[in-house]
Design a protein around this motif. Sequence first.
Motif, PDB file in Angstrom:
ATOM      1  N   CYS A 267       0.646   3.491 -10.530  1.00  0.00           N
ATOM      2  CA  CYS A 267       1.696   4.073 -11.185  1.00  0.00           C
ATOM      3  C   CYS A 267       1.540   3.158 -12.773  1.00  0.00           C
ATOM      4  N   SER A 268       2.099   3.843 -13.621  1.00  0.00           N
ATOM      5  CA  SER A 268       1.980   3.110 -15.165  1.00  0.00           C
ATOM      6  C   SER A 268       3.051   3.312 -15.987  1.00  0.00           C
ATOM      7  N   ALA A 269       3.311   2.740 -17.023  1.00  0.00           N
ATOM      8  CA  ALA A 269       4.072   3.074 -18.369  1.00  0.00           C
ATOM      9  C   ALA A 269       3.580   2.176 -19.430  1.00  0.00           C
ATOM     10  N   TYR A 270       3.946   2.662 -20.375  1.00  0.00           N
ATOM     11  CA  TYR A 270       3.650   1.937 -21.582  1.00  0.00           C
ATOM     12  C   TYR A 270       4.587   2.382 -22.927  1.00  0.00           C
ATOM     13  N   VAL A 271       4.717   1.206 -23.878  1.00  0.00           N
ATOM     14  CA  VAL A 271       5.593   1.258 -24.991  1.00  0.00           C
ATOM     15  C   VAL A 271       4.742   0.947 -26.188  1.00  0.00           C
ATOM     16  N   ILE A 272       4.548   1.687 -27.308  1.00  0.00           N
ATOM     17  CA  ILE A 272       3.870   1.520 -28.335  1.00  0.00           C
ATOM     18  C   ILE A 272       4.380   1.699 -29.524  1.00  0.00           C
ATOM     19  N   GLY A 273       4.377   1.108 -30.777  1.00  0.00           N
ATOM     20  CA  GLY A 273       4.772   1.285 -31.857  1.00  0.00           C
ATOM     21  C   GLY A 273       5.827   0.657 -32.459  1.00  0.00           C
ATOM     22  N   LYS A 274       6.118   0.583 -33.615  1.00  0.00           N
ATOM     23  CA  LYS A 274       7.120  -0.322 -34.248  1.00  0.00           C
ATOM     24  C   LYS A 274       8.371   0.272 -34.028  1.00  0.00           C
ATOM     25  N   ASN A 275       8.660   1.426 -34.023  1.00  0.00           N
ATOM     26  CA  ASN A 275      10.009   2.057 -33.440  1.00  0.00           C
ATOM     27  C   ASN A 275      10.047   2.423 -31.980  1.00  0.00           C
TER      28      ASN A 275
ATOM     29  N   ASN B 121       4.160   7.329 -15.743  1.00  0.00           N
ATOM     30  CA  ASN B 121       3.063   8.327 -14.709  1.00  0.00           C
ATOM     31  C   ASN B 121       3.542   7.850 -13.176  1.00  0.00           C
ATOM     32  N   ASP B 122       3.908   8.485 -12.555  1.00  0.00           N
ATOM     33  CA  ASP B 122       4.443   8.184 -10.977  1.00  0.00           C
ATOM     34  C   ASP B 122       2.929   8.474  -9.952  1.00  0.00           C
TER      35      ASP B 122
ATOM     36  N   SER C  82       8.897  12.123  -8.079  1.00  0.00           N
ATOM     37  CA  SER C  82       9.135  11.875  -9.441  1.00  0.00           C
ATOM     38  C   SER C  82      10.151  11.030  -9.648  1.00  0.00           C
ATOM     39  N   GLY C  83      10.051  10.196 -10.719  1.00  0.00           N
ATOM     40  CA  GLY C  83      11.092   9.027 -11.266  1.00  0.00           C
ATOM     41  C   GLY C  83      10.973   7.834 -10.289  1.00  0.00           C
ATOM     42  N   THR C  84      10.232   7.824  -9.355  1.00  0.00           N
ATOM     43  CA  THR C  84      10.550   6.502  -8.579  1.00  0.00           C
ATOM     44  C   THR C  84       9.538   5.375  -8.961  1.00  0.00           C
ATOM     45  N   ALA C  85       8.704   5.489  -9.904  1.00  0.00           N
ATOM     46  CA  ALA C  85       7.710   4.575  -9.975  1.00  0.00           C
ATOM     47  C   ALA C  85       7.472   4.304 -11.462  1.00  0.00           C
ATOM     48  N   GLY C  86       6.856   5.361 -12.148  1.00  0.00           N
ATOM     49  CA  GLY C  86       6.617   5.530 -13.812  1.00  0.00           C
ATOM     50  C   GLY C  86       7.959   4.967 -14.531  1.00  0.00           C
TER      51      GLY C  86
END
Length: 215
Positions: A54-62, A69-70, A75-79
């Motif tokens: 499972c994964s997640a990311y945040v990119i960018g100045k703003n 992604n679970d 749904s909603g328990t991992a990513g």
Amino acid sequence: MLPSYFTVKKEGFDEIIIQKSRFIGYVKRVETEEEAQAFIQEIKKKHHDATHNCSAYVIGKNDQIQKANDDGEPSGTAGVPILEVIKKQNLKNTAVVVTRYFGGIKLGAGGLIRAYSRTAAQAIKTTGIVKRQRMQGFSVTVEYTLLGKLENALRNSEHILEHINYQDKVELIVYVKEGHEESFLKWITEHSNAQANIKETNKKFIEIDVESTKE
């Protein structure tokens, strides 16, 4: 361009066992969505036999790019929990993958959220967080008789003494927060008894280690 922001060090990981399930958190600094996706695929390949990656990311100045992604978990328990950990710590340009090897005990929705959040937070803490501060460089040249006093003053100030060049005279390479240039010039003049030769050099981001305390 932001004058400063928080992100993770280059790359790291940590592992937790929760109710016999093995959770491995991987963390990487990424500058683009392509880098983030490549990192996720790399971990998926590494742990192709895992129950979930499972994964997640945040990119960018703003923080304009945010993805979670679970990977087969409810749904909603991992990513999203992983993403919330990244956002809670105000991190930019950060990707996290949490690999799970199922241990035979179901955790339930609440248990999964806590497990993925805890693993992501622990992996980030182990990797380490830095503050990237945009700073103006200065070359400060003085006689050797002033070196001890000036070096000590700089190391006890908010300015960053990056390097010392020992030549006919001594050159100190110093970085100062943007917007603090005028006050630095007054400060260095005072501490050098107006005997320093000061020149502006380049601007760049300087990385300062910070303590990760949020989980």
